[in-house]
Design a protein around this motif. Structure first.
Motif, PDB file in Angstrom:
ATOM      1  N   THR A   2       0.812  -1.220   0.000  1.00 13.42           N
ATOM      2  CA  THR A   2       0.000   0.000   0.000  1.00 13.42           C
ATOM      3  C   THR A   2       0.843   1.266   0.000  1.00 13.42           C
ATOM      4  O   THR A   2       0.299   2.366   0.029  1.00 13.42           O
TER       5      THR A   2
ATOM      6  N   LEU B 276      -4.191  -5.575  -1.587  1.00 13.86           N
ATOM      7  CA  LEU B 276      -3.117  -4.680  -1.201  1.00 13.86           C
ATOM      8  C   LEU B 276      -2.909  -4.670   0.308  1.00 13.86           C
ATOM      9  O   LEU B 276      -3.872  -4.545   1.080  1.00 13.86           O
ATOM     10  N   GLY B 277      -1.649  -4.783   0.710  1.00 10.75           N
ATOM     11  CA  GLY B 277      -1.295  -4.684   2.114  1.00 10.75           C
ATOM     12  C   GLY B 277      -1.069  -6.035   2.771  1.00 10.75           C
ATOM     13  O   GLY B 277      -1.323  -7.090   2.188  1.00 10.75           O
TER      14      GLY B 277
ATOM     15  N   LEU C 216      -8.675  -4.408   0.626  1.00 15.05           N
ATOM     16  CA  LEU C 216      -7.781  -3.662   1.517  1.00 15.05           C
ATOM     17  C   LEU C 216      -7.821  -4.177   2.951  1.00 15.05           C
ATOM     18  O   LEU C 216      -7.069  -3.700   3.793  1.00 15.05           O
TER      19      LEU C 216
END
Length: 284
Positions: A202, A226-227, A244
């Motif tokens: 991210t 993401l992340g 996320l």
């Protein structure tokens, strides 16, 4: 795969059921497919012979095929084949994982009409097998060569997986164009991933920053995960979604940002490749 009984006369304690290795299961069928195709299509006979029938076993055929896919004037196919043999000989689990990947393709992809077709032509399969070799190099602290392979695979197959990423068995990368997987990601067993998927970070932070994909997960085309989050076992990520946050096991998520819209009720989504979404409940 069926099990066979190994009988040792006079030593009943050694008699046990033995499961054939995936590579043994695949190799016999692969050779039969190759004989059939070479008889049907004369123009392919030399290619089929050099790719399959010339070799003694699955590992040798795989090493040669991968090398010729990636070789160029700076790193010849002969040198790459030697490198592949080194990795496959040192860690036979790479061979068996690759055979499991091939079995997964035939089970999950209706475009695969035999083991021979994905073995020879599916770049998702080729990129994953080179990644397994690159990961072997990474774990042996040969990082520069691992990065070289990552770069060449990205150039040739348009699939970019950092060599540090551990990948389970029975993994199916369908098409794969545009797939990007970051350094600290983890991919479990029996996972299916389609084209244009990103398992990324991210921002520019260091450390553990990429997704962890548990067993049986299906990630549909164009999804961005993401992340440092977890995709729970058996979950499904809809096409084009941006994930996320952690996804619970067995959940179906979709949207930007992704939200839970349903739950699995049968086999892992990665196995049945069902990319549809639950019907909306208009009674609410």
């Amino acid at each position: 795969m069926s099990e066979v009984q190994l009988a040792v006369p006079g030593f009943p304690e050694l008699n046990r059921e033995i499961t054939p290795r995936p590579s043994d299961t695949v190799w016999g069928i692969l050779r039969a497919d190759a004989v059939k195709v070479s008889a049907e299509e004369e123009i392919l006979r030399g290619f089929i012979h050099g790719s399959v029938l010339f070799h003694d076993d699955y590992a040798c055929a795989l090493a040669a095929l991968l090398a010729h896919k990636l070789g160029d004037r700076n790193m010849t196919a002969e040198r790459l084949e030697g490198l592949a043999h080194e990795a496959l000989s040192d860690d036979p689990d790479i061979v068996e994982a690759g055979a499991s990947d091939l079995i997964a393709i035939l089970e999950r992809d209706p475009a695969a009409d035999s083991y021979l077709t994905p073995f020879l032509y599916f770049k998702g399969f080729h990129a994953l097998q080179w990644h397994r070799i690159g990961h072997w190099l990474w774990t042996h602290r040969r990082h520069s060569l691992a990065h070289f392979l990552q770069s060449r695979v990205s150039e040739v197959f348009a699939i970019d997986i950092h060599p540090a990423v551990p990948v389970g068995t029975g993994v199916f990368i369908d098409h794969g164009t545009g797939l990007v997987v970051g350094e600290t990601a983890v991919i479990g067993n029996n996972v299916s991933i389609l084209q244009e998927v990103t398992l990324g970070g991210t921002g520019k932070e260091h450390g553990d920053r990429h997704p962890k994909v548990r067993d049986g997960v299906l990630i549909s085309a164009g999804a961005k995960v993401l992340g440092n989050i977890v995709l729970g076992a058996g979950c499904k990520v809809g096409a084009g979604s941006v994930v996320l946050k952690d996804v619970p096991a067995c959940a179906t998520v979709v949207g930007v940002p992704a939200k839970v819209v349903g739950w699995c009720s049968g086999p892992f989504p990665a196995l049945n490749m069902d990319q549809t979404l639950p019907e909306p409940d208009y009674s609410i």
